[in-house]
Design a protein around this motif. Sequence first.
Motif, PDB file in Angstrom:
ATOM      1  N   PRO B  74      73.547  94.967 -10.034  1.00 43.90           N
ATOM      2  CA  PRO B  74      73.261  93.743 -10.793  1.00 43.90           C
ATOM      3  C   PRO B  74      73.078  94.078 -12.278  1.00 43.90           C
ATOM      4  O   PRO B  74      72.447  95.091 -12.603  1.00 43.90           O
ATOM      5  CB  PRO B  74      71.939  93.246 -10.188  1.00 43.90           C
ATOM      6  CG  PRO B  74      71.850  93.913  -8.843  1.00 43.90           C
ATOM      7  CD  PRO B  74      72.582  95.216  -8.972  1.00 43.90           C
ATOM      8  N   GLU B  75      73.651  93.253 -13.166  1.00 46.67           N
ATOM      9  CA  GLU B  75      73.629  93.552 -14.605  1.00 46.67           C
ATOM     10  C   GLU B  75      72.225  93.844 -15.129  1.00 46.67           C
ATOM     11  O   GLU B  75      72.046  94.753 -15.929  1.00 46.67           O
ATOM     12  CB  GLU B  75      74.245  92.394 -15.407  1.00 46.67           C
ATOM     13  CG  GLU B  75      75.758  92.501 -15.590  1.00 46.67           C
ATOM     14  CD  GLU B  75      76.272  93.889 -16.027  1.00 46.67           C
ATOM     15  OE1 GLU B  75      75.644  94.508 -16.914  1.00 46.67           O
ATOM     16  OE2 GLU B  75      77.287  94.352 -15.468  1.00 46.67           O
ATOM     17  N   ASP B  76      71.226  93.084 -14.660  1.00 45.39           N
ATOM     18  CA  ASP B  76      69.883  93.262 -15.216  1.00 45.39           C
ATOM     19  C   ASP B  76      69.231  94.570 -14.753  1.00 45.39           C
ATOM     20  O   ASP B  76      68.198  94.964 -15.271  1.00 45.39           O
ATOM     21  CB  ASP B  76      68.987  92.051 -14.898  1.00 45.39           C
ATOM     22  CG  ASP B  76      68.826  91.829 -13.401  1.00 45.39           C
ATOM     23  OD1 ASP B  76      69.648  92.380 -12.623  1.00 45.39           O
ATOM     24  OD2 ASP B  76      67.891  91.114 -13.007  1.00 45.39           O
ATOM     25  N   SER B  80      68.617 100.828 -15.621  1.00 49.74           N
ATOM     26  CA  SER B  80      67.624 101.572 -14.837  1.00 49.74           C
ATOM     27  C   SER B  80      68.288 102.279 -13.658  1.00 49.74           C
ATOM     28  O   SER B  80      67.911 103.402 -13.301  1.00 49.74           O
ATOM     29  CB  SER B  80      66.479 100.658 -14.378  1.00 49.74           C
ATOM     30  OG  SER B  80      66.958  99.686 -13.493  1.00 49.74           O
ATOM     31  N   VAL B  81      69.290 101.638 -13.060  1.00 55.51           N
ATOM     32  CA  VAL B  81      70.018 102.300 -11.966  1.00 55.51           C
ATOM     33  C   VAL B  81      70.804 103.495 -12.514  1.00 55.51           C
ATOM     34  O   VAL B  81      70.826 104.573 -11.907  1.00 55.51           O
ATOM     35  CB  VAL B  81      70.952 101.304 -11.225  1.00 55.51           C
ATOM     36  CG1 VAL B  81      71.904 102.029 -10.289  1.00 55.51           C
ATOM     37  CG2 VAL B  81      70.112 100.292 -10.432  1.00 55.51           C
ATOM     38  N   ALA B 100      83.731  94.375  -9.784  1.00 59.47           N
ATOM     39  CA  ALA B 100      82.524  94.061  -9.007  1.00 59.47           C
ATOM     40  C   ALA B 100      81.788  95.357  -8.675  1.00 59.47           C
ATOM     41  O   ALA B 100      80.552  95.420  -8.739  1.00 59.47           O
ATOM     42  CB  ALA B 100      82.903  93.312  -7.734  1.00 59.47           C
ATOM     43  N   LEU B 101      82.550  96.411  -8.329  1.00 52.41           N
ATOM     44  CA  LEU B 101      81.958  97.738  -8.220  1.00 52.41           C
ATOM     45  C   LEU B 101      81.929  98.275  -9.655  1.00 52.41           C
ATOM     46  O   LEU B 101      82.941  98.729 -10.180  1.00 52.41           O
ATOM     47  CB  LEU B 101      82.801  98.642  -7.308  1.00 52.41           C
ATOM     48  CG  LEU B 101      82.875  98.224  -5.836  1.00 52.41           C
ATOM     49  CD1 LEU B 101      83.893  99.074  -5.077  1.00 52.41           C
ATOM     50  CD2 LEU B 101      81.502  98.343  -5.169  1.00 52.41           C
ATOM     51  N   ASN B 102      80.763  98.185 -10.292  1.00 50.69           N
ATOM     52  CA  ASN B 102      80.731  98.406 -11.746  1.00 50.69           C
ATOM     53  C   ASN B 102      80.169  99.757 -12.159  1.00 50.69           C
ATOM     54  O   ASN B 102      80.127 100.079 -13.344  1.00 50.69           O
ATOM     55  CB  ASN B 102      79.956  97.274 -12.435  1.00 50.69           C
ATOM     56  CG  ASN B 102      78.547  97.114 -11.882  1.00 50.69           C
ATOM     57  OD1 ASN B 102      78.163  97.795 -10.924  1.00 50.69           O
ATOM     58  ND2 ASN B 102      77.776  96.227 -12.474  1.00 50.69           N
ATOM     59  N   GLY B 127      68.271 100.910  -3.326  1.00 49.61           N
ATOM     60  CA  GLY B 127      68.415  99.796  -2.390  1.00 49.61           C
ATOM     61  C   GLY B 127      69.811  99.175  -2.427  1.00 49.61           C
ATOM     62  O   GLY B 127      70.015  98.071  -1.946  1.00 49.61           O
ATOM     63  N   LEU B 128      70.775  99.903  -3.021  1.00 48.29           N
ATOM     64  CA  LEU B 128      72.142  99.389  -3.130  1.00 48.29           C
ATOM     65  C   LEU B 128      73.069 100.178  -2.216  1.00 48.29           C
ATOM     66  O   LEU B 128      72.918 101.394  -2.073  1.00 48.29           O
ATOM     67  CB  LEU B 128      72.645  99.514  -4.575  1.00 48.29           C
ATOM     68  CG  LEU B 128      71.856  98.740  -5.634  1.00 48.29           C
ATOM     69  CD1 LEU B 128      72.273  99.170  -7.037  1.00 48.29           C
ATOM     70  CD2 LEU B 128      72.062  97.237  -5.461  1.00 48.29           C
ATOM     71  N   LEU B 129      74.019  99.478  -1.608  1.00 47.00           N
ATOM     72  CA  LEU B 129      74.979 100.123  -0.727  1.00 47.00           C
ATOM     73  C   LEU B 129      75.961 100.960  -1.560  1.00 47.00           C
ATOM     74  O   LEU B 129      76.610 100.438  -2.463  1.00 47.00           O
ATOM     75  CB  LEU B 129      75.752  99.070   0.073  1.00 47.00           C
ATOM     76  CG  LEU B 129      76.832  99.636   0.993  1.00 47.00           C
ATOM     77  CD1 LEU B 129      76.203 100.318   2.206  1.00 47.00           C
ATOM     78  CD2 LEU B 129      77.787  98.540   1.440  1.00 47.00           C
TER      79      LEU B 129
END
Lengths: 170, 147
Positions: B74-76, B80-81, B100-102, B127-129
């Motif tokens: 997610p952009e926000d 941090s990711v 979409a896979l950014n 928490g992301l796939l």
Amino acid sequence: MNETRRIAMLDDVDRRMVRATQDGLPLVARPFHAVAERLGTTPEDVIARFRRMIAAGVVRRIAAVPNHYALGWRANGMTVWDVDDDRVEALGPRVGALAAVSHCYLRPRRPPIWPYNLFAMVHGKSRAEVDEDARVIADLLGDACRARDVLYSTRILKKTGLRIGAAKEN
Amino acid sequence: MDAIDRAVIALLQDGIAPEPRPFEAAGRALGIDEVEVLDRLGRLLDDGTLTRFGPMFDAERMGGTFVLAAFAVPEDRFDSVAELVNGHAEVAHNYARDHALNMWFVVATETPERAETVLDAIEAETGLLVVRLPKLAEYYVGLRLAP
């Protein structure tokens, strides 16, 4: 489909040499002497080990890695293709042989989010240049290709290379 | 960057031989002396034109592995990711891409098991796939940029 690769056996000194140089070679007139001094061995030994590792393919080369953005190659397009499984083995090397393609790999599809199996990295000074190269690839693949996309990189977030033993040392 | 810088980059991209004074040989080919080769190389590294100078290791030939992975961030949460992912020493490259896979990154490790562990950890932390795209075959690797 899986590659069988010969695994080069590295001894303890080789591994210490990898760790000592993975951030880069010392920028001095006699860099291999400097590495030898750090490892407590002789320059001849370090040079012989690098020659062996190059011959074995463990070291591709000892070279400068350019920041392609800084060199004006601002368009870095990962072109991706859904190519017929029966034909991709024959077509992949032909795509890889195109001058504009720097890397070309077969990877698994992950439907539904990822339907593409052939990856060809294309670098150009502009997106128009990359789009033109993608058209050349599309022509080459012809009706073996069912779907395609181009993913442009918008930012380098990290670029360091391999870190051996990093988890243990950092 | 002048014409000599460009010649230095072109020559050093192809690599030096492991020999006692490699920059002397490079200088001879370029028509400049060893000290100038080193000065220019140092400056090109400092100003970010070059990211690195040294041996380019093939992890797979050392029994290691490279795994390409991607996820939809997610952009926000993007910065941090990115920080979380880059915080893993095994992450060799990480690129933002317009899809979409950014976020696309490469995990380089000594063993395939270690790569899985790192990818599992990144999945747990974010928490992301994580979509795993290991290489099945290599048709060509030979990046050479004309500076």
